[in-house]
Structure formats: C-alpha cells, structure tokens
Design an enzyme around this catalytic site. Sequence first.
Site, PDB file in Angstrom:
ATOM      1  N   PHE A   1      38.224  39.551  36.005  1.00 56.13           N
ATOM      2  CA  PHE A   1      38.455  38.103  35.972  1.00 56.13           C
ATOM      3  C   PHE A   1      37.898  37.468  34.702  1.00 56.13           C
ATOM      4  O   PHE A   1      38.342  36.417  34.282  1.00 56.13           O
ATOM      5  CB  PHE A   1      37.738  37.419  37.159  1.00 56.13           C
ATOM      6  CG  PHE A   1      38.276  37.761  38.500  1.00 56.13           C
ATOM      7  CD1 PHE A   1      37.631  38.673  39.329  1.00 56.13           C
ATOM      8  CD2 PHE A   1      39.438  37.158  38.966  1.00 56.13           C
ATOM      9  CE1 PHE A   1      38.131  38.982  40.591  1.00 56.13           C
ATOM     10  CE2 PHE A   1      39.944  37.462  40.232  1.00 56.13           C
ATOM     11  CZ  PHE A   1      39.287  38.364  41.044  1.00 56.13           C
TER      12      PHE A   1
ATOM     13  N   SER B   1      48.587  35.156  35.176  1.00 61.48           N
ATOM     14  CA  SER B   1      48.914  33.784  35.579  1.00 61.48           C
ATOM     15  C   SER B   1      50.413  33.523  35.485  1.00 61.48           C
ATOM     16  O   SER B   1      51.090  34.082  34.617  1.00 61.48           O
ATOM     17  CB  SER B   1      48.161  32.809  34.662  1.00 61.48           C
ATOM     18  OG  SER B   1      48.665  31.504  34.820  1.00 61.48           O
TER      19      SER B   1
ATOM     20  N   TYR C   1      45.848  30.196  25.530  1.00 59.63           N
ATOM     21  CA  TYR C   1      45.384  30.747  26.824  1.00 59.63           C
ATOM     22  C   TYR C   1      46.513  31.547  27.463  1.00 59.63           C
ATOM     23  O   TYR C   1      46.331  32.719  27.817  1.00 59.63           O
ATOM     24  CB  TYR C   1      44.929  29.626  27.767  1.00 59.63           C
ATOM     25  CG  TYR C   1      44.923  30.073  29.205  1.00 59.63           C
ATOM     26  CD1 TYR C   1      45.961  29.719  30.073  1.00 59.63           C
ATOM     27  CD2 TYR C   1      43.926  30.910  29.686  1.00 59.63           C
ATOM     28  CE1 TYR C   1      45.986  30.180  31.371  1.00 59.63           C
ATOM     29  CE2 TYR C   1      43.940  31.369  30.994  1.00 59.63           C
ATOM     30  CZ  TYR C   1      44.986  31.001  31.827  1.00 59.63           C
ATOM     31  OH  TYR C   1      45.021  31.472  33.116  1.00 59.63           O
TER      32      TYR C   1
ATOM     33  N   LYS D   1      47.164  35.890  28.254  1.00 61.10           N
ATOM     34  CA  LYS D   1      47.578  36.540  29.514  1.00 61.10           C
ATOM     35  C   LYS D   1      48.778  37.444  29.250  1.00 61.10           C
ATOM     36  O   LYS D   1      48.862  38.565  29.738  1.00 61.10           O
ATOM     37  CB  LYS D   1      47.916  35.489  30.575  1.00 61.10           C
ATOM     38  CG  LYS D   1      46.700  34.725  31.088  1.00 61.10           C
ATOM     39  CD  LYS D   1      45.663  35.655  31.679  1.00 61.10           C
ATOM     40  CE  LYS D   1      44.400  34.931  32.094  1.00 61.10           C
ATOM     41  NZ  LYS D   1      43.345  35.871  32.542  1.00 61.10           N
TER      42      LYS D   1
ATOM     43  N   PHE E   1      49.574  31.621  40.929  1.00 62.24           N
ATOM     44  CA  PHE E   1      50.122  30.285  40.755  1.00 62.24           C
ATOM     45  C   PHE E   1      48.931  29.334  40.701  1.00 62.24           C
ATOM     46  O   PHE E   1      48.063  29.534  39.826  1.00 62.24           O
ATOM     47  CB  PHE E   1      51.207  30.046  41.821  1.00 62.24           C
ATOM     48  CG  PHE E   1      52.489  30.724  41.373  1.00 62.24           C
ATOM     49  CD1 PHE E   1      52.585  32.109  41.322  1.00 62.24           C
ATOM     50  CD2 PHE E   1      53.558  29.977  40.901  1.00 62.24           C
ATOM     51  CE1 PHE E   1      53.730  32.741  40.830  1.00 62.24           C
ATOM     52  CE2 PHE E   1      54.720  30.607  40.421  1.00 62.24           C
ATOM     53  CZ  PHE E   1      54.790  31.989  40.386  1.00 62.24           C
TER      54      PHE E   1
ATOM     55  N   LEU F   1      43.943  19.634  38.802  1.00 56.39           N
ATOM     56  CA  LEU F   1      44.216  18.517  39.707  1.00 56.39           C
ATOM     57  C   LEU F   1      43.235  18.406  40.867  1.00 56.39           C
ATOM     58  O   LEU F   1      42.624  17.340  41.075  1.00 56.39           O
ATOM     59  CB  LEU F   1      45.640  18.658  40.277  1.00 56.39           C
ATOM     60  CG  LEU F   1      46.049  17.602  41.311  1.00 56.39           C
ATOM     61  CD1 LEU F   1      46.130  16.219  40.659  1.00 56.39           C
ATOM     62  CD2 LEU F   1      47.383  17.954  41.966  1.00 56.39           C
TER      63      LEU F   1
HETATM   64  C1  WQD Z   1      48.601  20.753  38.328  1.00 58.50           C
HETATM   65  C2  WQD Z   1      49.498  19.528  38.341  1.00 58.50           C
HETATM   66  C3  WQD Z   1      49.469  18.312  36.273  1.00 58.50           C
HETATM   67  C4  WQD Z   1      45.291  17.026  36.526  1.00 58.50           C
HETATM   68  C5  WQD Z   1      46.830  25.483  34.984  1.00 58.50           C
HETATM   69  C6  WQD Z   1      47.034  26.726  34.161  1.00 58.50           C
HETATM   70  C7  WQD Z   1      47.150  27.921  35.076  1.00 58.50           C
HETATM   71  C8  WQD Z   1      45.920  27.969  35.925  1.00 58.50           C
HETATM   72  C9  WQD Z   1      45.863  26.707  36.790  1.00 58.50           C
HETATM   73  C10 WQD Z   1      44.020  29.133  35.038  1.00 58.50           C
HETATM   74  C11 WQD Z   1      50.260  19.355  37.034  1.00 58.50           C
HETATM   75  C12 WQD Z   1      48.891  17.468  37.408  1.00 58.50           C
HETATM   76  C13 WQD Z   1      46.519  17.617  36.782  1.00 58.50           C
HETATM   77  C14 WQD Z   1      45.186  15.600  36.563  1.00 58.50           C
HETATM   78  C15 WQD Z   1      47.509  15.452  37.113  1.00 58.50           C
HETATM   79  N1  WQD Z   1      44.754  28.043  35.127  1.00 58.50           N
HETATM   80  N2  WQD Z   1      47.592  16.841  37.080  1.00 58.50           N
HETATM   81  N3  WQD Z   1      46.302  14.875  36.858  1.00 58.50           N
HETATM   82  O1  WQD Z   1      48.489  22.973  34.708  1.00 58.50           O
HETATM   83  O2  WQD Z   1      49.689  23.780  36.817  1.00 58.50           O
HETATM   84  O3  WQD Z   1      47.983  25.250  35.750  1.00 58.50           O
HETATM   85  O4  WQD Z   1      45.738  25.605  35.866  1.00 58.50           O
HETATM   86  O5  WQD Z   1      44.166  30.187  35.579  1.00 58.50           O
HETATM   87  O6  WQD Z   1      47.225  29.076  34.277  1.00 58.50           O
HETATM   88  O7  WQD Z   1      48.254  26.614  33.456  1.00 58.50           O
HETATM   89  O8  WQD Z   1      47.259  23.191  36.915  1.00 58.50           O
HETATM   90  O9  WQD Z   1      45.740  21.705  38.163  1.00 58.50           O
HETATM   91  O10 WQD Z   1      45.954  21.401  35.644  1.00 58.50           O
HETATM   92  O11 WQD Z   1      47.822  20.715  37.127  1.00 58.50           O
HETATM   93  O12 WQD Z   1      48.512  14.764  37.388  1.00 58.50           O
HETATM   94  O13 WQD Z   1      44.101  15.007  36.322  1.00 58.50           O
HETATM   95  O14 WQD Z   1      48.677  18.365  38.475  1.00 58.50           O
HETATM   96  O15 WQD Z   1      50.278  17.515  35.424  1.00 58.50           O
HETATM   97  O16 WQD Z   1      51.539  18.805  37.347  1.00 58.50           O
HETATM   98  P1  WQD Z   1      48.456  23.720  35.986  1.00 58.50           P
HETATM   99  P2  WQD Z   1      46.604  21.733  36.944  1.00 58.50           P
END
Ligand code: WQD
Length: 347
Positions: A84, A128, A153, A157, A182, A204
């Site tokens: 990891f 990822s 990043y 991967k 995911f 998020l």
């Molecule tokens: C999810 C959704 C944002 C924050 C990334 C990496 C992936 C993995 C997981 C490491 C999106 C929206 C987010 C916020 C928002 N990382 N959002 N406001 O970008 O799908 O994936 O993190 O292993 O490899 O790519 O995840 O949680 O950042 O975003 O609206 O403050 O939430 O636009 O649609 P993401 P996320």
Amino acid sequence: MSKKRVLVTGGLGFIGSHTVVALQNEGFEVVIIDNLSNSSLDVLGGIAQITGKTPEFENLDLREKEAVKNFFEKYPDVEDVIHFAASKAVGESVSNPLLYYENNISTLVYLLQELNKKEKSNFIFSSSCTVYGQADKLPIDEDAPVKPAESPYGNTKQIGEEIIRDTCKIASGLKAISLRYFNPIGAHPTAEIGELPLGTPQNLVPFITQTAIGKREQLSVFGDDYPTEDGTAIRDYIHVMDLAEAHVVALQRLIQGKERSNYEVFNLGTGTGNSVLEVIKSFEKVSERNLPYKITGRREGDVIAAYADTNKANDVLGWKAKRSLDDALKSAWKWQQEVSKKETEEN
Ligand code: WQD
C-alpha cells in the site's frame, strides 16, 4: 498451523490498517512497514484493540534500497506482500511530480528486486480506477482501456502495474494481483481505526464528516453541470472493510494456487454509482444532521462518472462487496465523532 507472516507496507495507513485487521481476523501473522509520513503509531494500538494482536512493526522508508534489503534479511520467511505504501494525493502529485515518481515507483522496484531473489512470492498491488480516466463505457470492466493519466499520481499507478506485469513475465516464482480500487470510504465499525487525512481533506467523505462535526464551515460541491441525473459527478463508493477483505481473498487465491495466470487485475467496487448529492443525502439521513454545502465550479481532472463492473471480482476472484453506502457513511461519521472527541480531550 499458523499462517505465513505477511508483509503489509503502508500498514498504518487508511486501507492498509483495515487490511491488517482483516488478515489477522483470518489468522495471518502480519509485519507492517510504514514510515509514518501519512499515518500515526496510534493506529497500531487501534488494530490491537480490534483484534487483540499487535502486528510487528518496522519504521522504514522504502525509498532506502539498503533498508529494504536489510528488512528481507531480517525476515527471510516473508514471501507474501501487500503493497500500500505510496503517496496518493492527486493535486499534490501535479505540483510535486518527482516526489510521486520517487516514492511510488522506486519503492516498488526495490520490493520486487528482493522478492525476485526468492523461490516463490505473492504480491498484491494497490492500484486505482484512476487508470481508466473517463471510461468510454460504464460500468467499467478490467478490459477497459487504460487512458493517458490525468495526474502524476495516476501515472504512477499505471507505471506500477506495467512494472509488475513485466517482472511477472520473467520471474518464474513471482505471482501478482493488481487491485484497482474505486472510492474507498468509511471506517472499522468499532471506530478504533479510520481515515486520518492530514490537513484539508481532498476527498469527499472526510470533508463531509469534518463539515458535519464543525471543523469545516461548508462543503463545496465541485460542479452540478455534469451530464448526470442531478448534475453532480458519480463515483462507486466502497466500504473500506469490503476492500480490506478483498485483499485477503486475493492473497489466499495466490497462496492456494488458484490464479489463472501469474499476473491478474481486478476492479474493486460495489458496481453502484452514486452522485455527490446522493452521498450528501445519505449522510444527512444516517447522521441526522443537515450538511451545509454550496455548489462551486468543477475540479480540474475530475471525471463525470466511474463505477465498477463487478463480474470478474465476483465470479473469478470470488469476492463481492457486502456493505451499503449508508453503512460506510455511518461508520465514517462514528469515526469522525471519535477523532474529534480525542482531539478535544487532548487540547
Ligand atoms: C469524489 C467526488 C469530486 C471533494 C480520488 C483518486 C482515486 C482515489 C480516491 C487514492 C468527485 C467530489 C470531492 C469535495 C466534491 N485516491 N468532491 N467536494 O477524485 O473520485 O478519486 O480519490 O487512491 O485514485 O482519483 O475522489 O473523494 O476526491 O471525489 O464535490 O470537497 O466528490 O468532484 O466527484 P476521486 P474524491
């Protein structure tokens, strides 16, 4: 017979620590390598609280080739590795690419060089869904084309998977599986371990829970003009405990010789896509709190939608996510409340 000792690199991190719990629950002996750059020693205690067993721990930086070599001399029995340890902030990787190429690639090479010296070894790689970029077809299966990475990043991967694939081709004793996650969310139901984002959360769900607890003023929803039902972007949010259990199943697959080839790839998701607004709604339901949010512009590099085709994971790997979005958000909220309680006690 006690199971072989498994090395978990980054085992004090978010997904790593939950996987250590799942391994110990299956009777595996675990040794963790972690350089504490994005985790804390408290996590070791959290794991022990849950399973009653404290894993062995080595505070090592995998960027030091000599340290990696010395580790395997000290632990000659270790031939199973779940890897990891890596930097994982998409935005940071854009502003500091060399940090990512050094930390995510050289460490992988040093580990594989040591495993290559062994008669046989099993290697599980943390990959990822980001390798797919915006997939042309949804849900996304493992044959979907790997697209040019949108961030260093994501590129690490993709490169990491290619390094493992090429090494498996020539290394007769090495078997490997890349697991393409995911969106991992949630925490162990005991709230003894969970996600500990340093600084402002990029993801998020930790941003949601920190907003609900009052640590952040309001959530910014990055765009509501996507071509989706409610206009917000869609992701496949998978409970971290489901993800952890998938790693144990993948390792057992290799140990028991059930693999179909010495390098395999599996998507790990629930198969269900949820929009940002649906996640907010689910969170408000399970936490019984109103979540203050505002709609802002899209975030650079975000894809419209990504959710997994789970057929290969279900039918070939023999694993299926069991927990719901509500379960995951409930566990994330319980964890956030625990973290904040501890912070208040400490201050
Ligand atoms: C999810 C959704 C944002 C924050 C990334 C990496 C992936 C993995 C997981 C490491 C999106 C929206 C987010 C916020 C928002 N990382 N959002 N406001 O970008 O799908 O994936 O993190 O292993 O490899 O790519 O995840 O949680 O950042 O975003 O609206 O403050 O939430 O636009 O649609 P993401 P996320």
